[in-house]
Design an enzyme around this catalytic site. Structure first.
Site, PDB file in Angstrom:
ATOM      1  N   SER A 170      40.086  38.447  44.197  1.00  0.00           N
ATOM      2  CA  SER A 170      40.408  37.821  42.912  1.00  0.00           C
ATOM      3  C   SER A 170      41.370  38.652  42.066  1.00  0.00           C
ATOM      4  O   SER A 170      42.233  38.091  41.378  1.00  0.00           O
ATOM      5  CB  SER A 170      39.122  37.555  42.117  1.00  0.00           C
ATOM      6  OG  SER A 170      38.238  36.750  42.847  1.00  0.00           O
ATOM      7  N   HIS A 185      39.729  41.109  37.337  1.00  0.00           N
ATOM      8  CA  HIS A 185      40.596  39.974  37.043  1.00  0.00           C
ATOM      9  C   HIS A 185      41.659  40.359  36.011  1.00  0.00           C
ATOM     10  O   HIS A 185      42.846  40.091  36.197  1.00  0.00           O
ATOM     11  CB  HIS A 185      39.777  38.802  36.514  1.00  0.00           C
ATOM     12  CG  HIS A 185      38.853  38.223  37.534  1.00  0.00           C
ATOM     13  ND1 HIS A 185      38.044  37.128  37.272  1.00  0.00           N
ATOM     14  CD2 HIS A 185      38.584  38.569  38.818  1.00  0.00           C
ATOM     15  CE1 HIS A 185      37.345  36.825  38.350  1.00  0.00           C
ATOM     16  NE2 HIS A 185      37.645  37.692  39.295  1.00  0.00           N
TER      17      HIS A 185
END
Length: 245
Positions: free
Chosen positions: A138, A184
């Site tokens: 991610s 992230h």
């Protein structure tokens, strides 16, 4: 990552990133990354030791730095890898066709590493996370969001859709336990930085200096990864003594 588990002038500076008609044609690096991730997921299923050897916690990465990158090729379950590979397919193939193969690889890997760096930095806020393992692609994928954002801004395209999508994903990461929002955010910032640097090189080498572009892109790439290495070393140089003391 998952825890435990368009004006004409702009075309001279950077090719526009379009998510329409996404496909693997012209995006061999994206295809290779998807294959590697899927293969590693299968390896995890048949070899339980993969997690212990390749997953990253800040403390483990201090002793075994390869984990900063290898952890991004591990996933915690079928839905985890399916969602990440879908996003990699959509974003990766578009970004790769826009920036070129090796620069796309650099943006992806740099974003993944900066995502890991952000996890280390969070230990200053939450010391107990120093032994908490984090896996998933991610962070690198959020770096591709950063690349698309920069490209759209530079070409005069709207960035509102990207911002809304980012906001929804970050809100989900903050609400649902077990998702590393630090990776992230770090990956997104890494993608922003790497793409901005490559665009700056394109601006710098326009006109008669265009023949020097590849050389400057290589220098920029070395500089980016060198800055990451120095920054990570600096984090550990402060973090480890403070925890031991």
């Amino acid at each position: 990552m998952c825890v435990d588990c368009a004006g004409p002038g702009a075309k001279q500076r950077f090719r526009r990133v379009s998510l329409a008609g996404t496909q693997f044609a012209g995006a061999p690096v994206t295809l290779a990354l998807v294959i590697i991730n899927v293969v590693m997921f299968v390896v995890q299923e048949v070899w339980s030791g993969a997690f212990q050897v390749l997953a990253m916690s800040p403390l483990a990465a201090y002793m075994e730095p390869w984990r900063l990158l290898t952890t991004t090729f591990l996933h915690s379950g079928l839905w985890h890898i399916l969602f990440n590979m879908l996003m990699l397919y959509i974003l990766g193939s578009a970004v790769e066709r826009a920036v070129g193969h090796w620069k796309f690889a650099s943006i992806y890997l740099f974003s993944a590493l900066v995502g890991s760096m952000a996890i280390i930095a969070w230990v200053f806020v939450s010391p107990e996370t120093i032994t908490q393992a984090t896996i998933g692609a991610s962070g690198a994928i959020y770096g591709l969001f950063g690349a698309v954002f920069i490209a759209h801004r530079r070409s005069g395209m709207s960035t509102s859709g990207i911002l809304v999508l980012l906001g929804i994903n970050l809100a989900y990461a903050l609400i649902v336990p077990g998702i590393s929002w630090q990776a992230h955010i770090g990956g997104f910032l890494g993608g922003l930085l790497a793409t901005a640097v490559y665009m700056w090189v394109v601006d710098l080498t326009r006109g008669p200096r265009r023949s020097q572009r590849t050389l400057w892109e290589v220098v920029a790439t070395v500089g980016l990864f060198g800055a990451f290495a120095i920054g990570t070393w600096g984090l550990y140089a402060v973090l480890i003594p403070s925890l031991l003391g």
